[in-house]
Design an enzyme around this catalytic site. Structure first.
Site, PDB file in Angstrom:
ATOM      1  N   SER A 108       0.793  -1.234   0.000  1.00 38.95           N
ATOM      2  CA  SER A 108       0.000   0.000   0.000  1.00 38.95           C
ATOM      3  C   SER A 108       0.825   1.283   0.000  1.00 38.95           C
ATOM      4  CB  SER A 108      -0.956   0.007   1.196  1.00 38.95           C
ATOM      5  OG  SER A 108      -2.024  -0.890   0.977  1.00 38.95           O
ATOM      6  N   LYS A 111       0.120   3.747  -2.703  1.00 37.64           N
ATOM      7  CA  LYS A 111      -0.993   4.698  -2.590  1.00 37.64           C
ATOM      8  C   LYS A 111      -0.495   6.138  -2.497  1.00 37.64           C
ATOM      9  CE  LYS A 111      -4.621   1.747  -0.559  1.00 37.64           C
ATOM     10  NZ  LYS A 111      -4.133   0.431  -0.159  1.00 37.64           N
ATOM     11  N   SER A 163      -5.617   3.272   4.640  1.00 36.75           N
ATOM     12  CA  SER A 163      -5.176   2.476   3.489  1.00 36.75           C
ATOM     13  C   SER A 163      -6.335   1.756   2.812  1.00 36.75           C
ATOM     14  CB  SER A 163      -4.113   1.460   3.931  1.00 36.75           C
ATOM     15  OG  SER A 163      -3.317   1.067   2.850  1.00 36.75           O
TER      16      SER A 163
END
Length: 402
Positions: A108, A111, A163
């Protein structure tokens, strides 16, 4: 040749840092442990990204083991990450690193790249309608639902604070769909010279061809931290995420109220001194990943951790703190390489006014060090003297002719 610096000799016993001196991840990440990267029948298998030569950021960063300046002392012990990096975020100096250009899965932490694209292109106040594809996304979730009233700001906040993969899917739809979003993310990575990076999913879920490196994550996070809104959101420990009404497809469903989401960044929750924020990640193939920064005594240190684990007596957050501590303790000017700067590095910075631009573009001193203002006065006096001489000469000439 890069100096190889041992871990602290007095470190408590614990899992040894993975050995990467033989460059096992120079071209591609470690093999997947599950079926997440199996390519669908008839679909092409992504080829590995080219390995830049020379390496981005300096020749010393070609090393795959620990790269550090002995004058800064032994690097922290008990680090479980296969790759990591410590840098001065303001100057761009890489203070120390391990396998900085090794290719790992970002999980993640990718991101951050998606957030930067979204903040560049989308109106934070624009409405977002949740879809079944959003709330059905695998993995961590913001908690979107049908009938909820959301904005792009909600999506970016949920993306970075908890997240949320549902928020990642919603942002990808706002950006033109998954394929268009991945193209934009990868284009930005290229603009930043993050040449080890290929986003294969907007959320960071593992997929064939996905890769980045400690060095690249540092470039991306450094660029994101120039964006005021990103910097504000990444420092947010909690965020009120909107709820949604009872679902019509669920018998006797009740309203789903909004809630206070809490960051997954424990350095922020636990109050690490000077912490500015950071982004976590985890998948079975990527293991634990993290990128973040802290500021202390006028200095900002950025760290990246990749392909690591927490253990019973050695949490990933303890390891992150030890990397930040090392960065702050390193003498000013310590450098084994640099985070390159590009025009994309400050994509989110506030634009200067025309007056500020003119002032910044105008030199204040000439090449010999004389202030421009002095030169202007001298020039004006010289011009005035010439005019006076011309007037006198004209009168004398007129007399001779008469």
């Amino acid at each position: 040749m890069a100096a190889l610096v041992p871990a602290a000799a007095n470190a408590a016993p614990g899992p040894p840092t993975p050995v990467t001196d033989h460059c096992p991840y120079r071209v591609a990440p470690a093999p997947a442990v599950d079926a997440s990267e199996v390519v669908a029948p008839g679909s092409p298998t992504p080829t590995a990204l080219p390995v830049p030569n020379p390496p981005v950021g300096g020749d010393r960063l070609a090393g795959c083991g620990v790269i550090a300046d002995p004058a800064a002392g032994p690097v922290p012990g008990r680090l479980t990450s296969a790759g990591w990096l410590i840098a001065d975020m303001d100057t761009g100096a890489v203070i120390a690193a391990k396998d900085p250009h090794g290719r790992y899965r970002p999980a993640s932490t990718i991101k951050v790249l998606l957030a930067l694209v979204a903040l560049d292109e989308l109106d934070l106040d624009a409405p977002v309608t949740a879809t079944v594809e959003d709330w059905s996304a695998e993995g961590d979730s913001c908690g979107m639902g049908p009938g909820g009233h959301y904005t792009v700001r909600d999506m970016v906040s949920g993306l970075l604070v908890v997240s949320g993969n549902d928020c990642a899917m919603a942002l990808a739809r706002q950006l033109g769909g998954v394929d268009a979003t991945l193209a934009k993310m990868n284009s930005l990575a290229h603009d930043l010279h993050a040449l080890d990076t290929r986003a294969a999913t907007p959320s960071g879920l593992d997929s064939a061809g996905m890769s980045t490196s400690p060095y690249d994550l540092a470039l991306v996070f450094r660029a994101a931290m120039t964006h005021p809104t990103f910097r504000e959101i990444i420092a947010t420990p909690t965020y009120h995420f909107p709820g949604y009404p009872p679902r019509s497809d669920v018998i006797s469903d009740t309203p789903h109220p909004g809630y206070e989401m809490q960051t997954s960044n424990h350095l922020l929750l636990d109050g690490y001194p000077g912490i500015l924020g950071g982004k976590t990640g985890y998948t079975d193939d990527a293991l634990k990943t993290f990128v973040g920064a802290a500021e202390r005594d006028g200095r900002t240190v950025l760290i990246v951790q990749m392909y690591g684990l927490s253990t019973a007596d050695d949490s990933y957050w303890t390891q992150a703190g030890s990397l930040l501590d090392y960065g702050f303790a390193a003498p000013a000017g310590t450098s084994v390489g640099e985070l390159v700067s590009t025009s994309a590095t400050t994509r989110g910075a506030e634009p200067e006014s025309a007056a500020e631009h003119a002032a910044a573009s105008s030199p204040t001193h000439t090449d010999d060090g004389t202030p421009v203002s002095v030169r202007i006065v001298i020039g004006l006096l010289a011009a005035l003297a010439i005019l006076v001489l011309l007037a006198i000469a004209t009168r004398l000439t007129g007399r001779r002719r008469g």
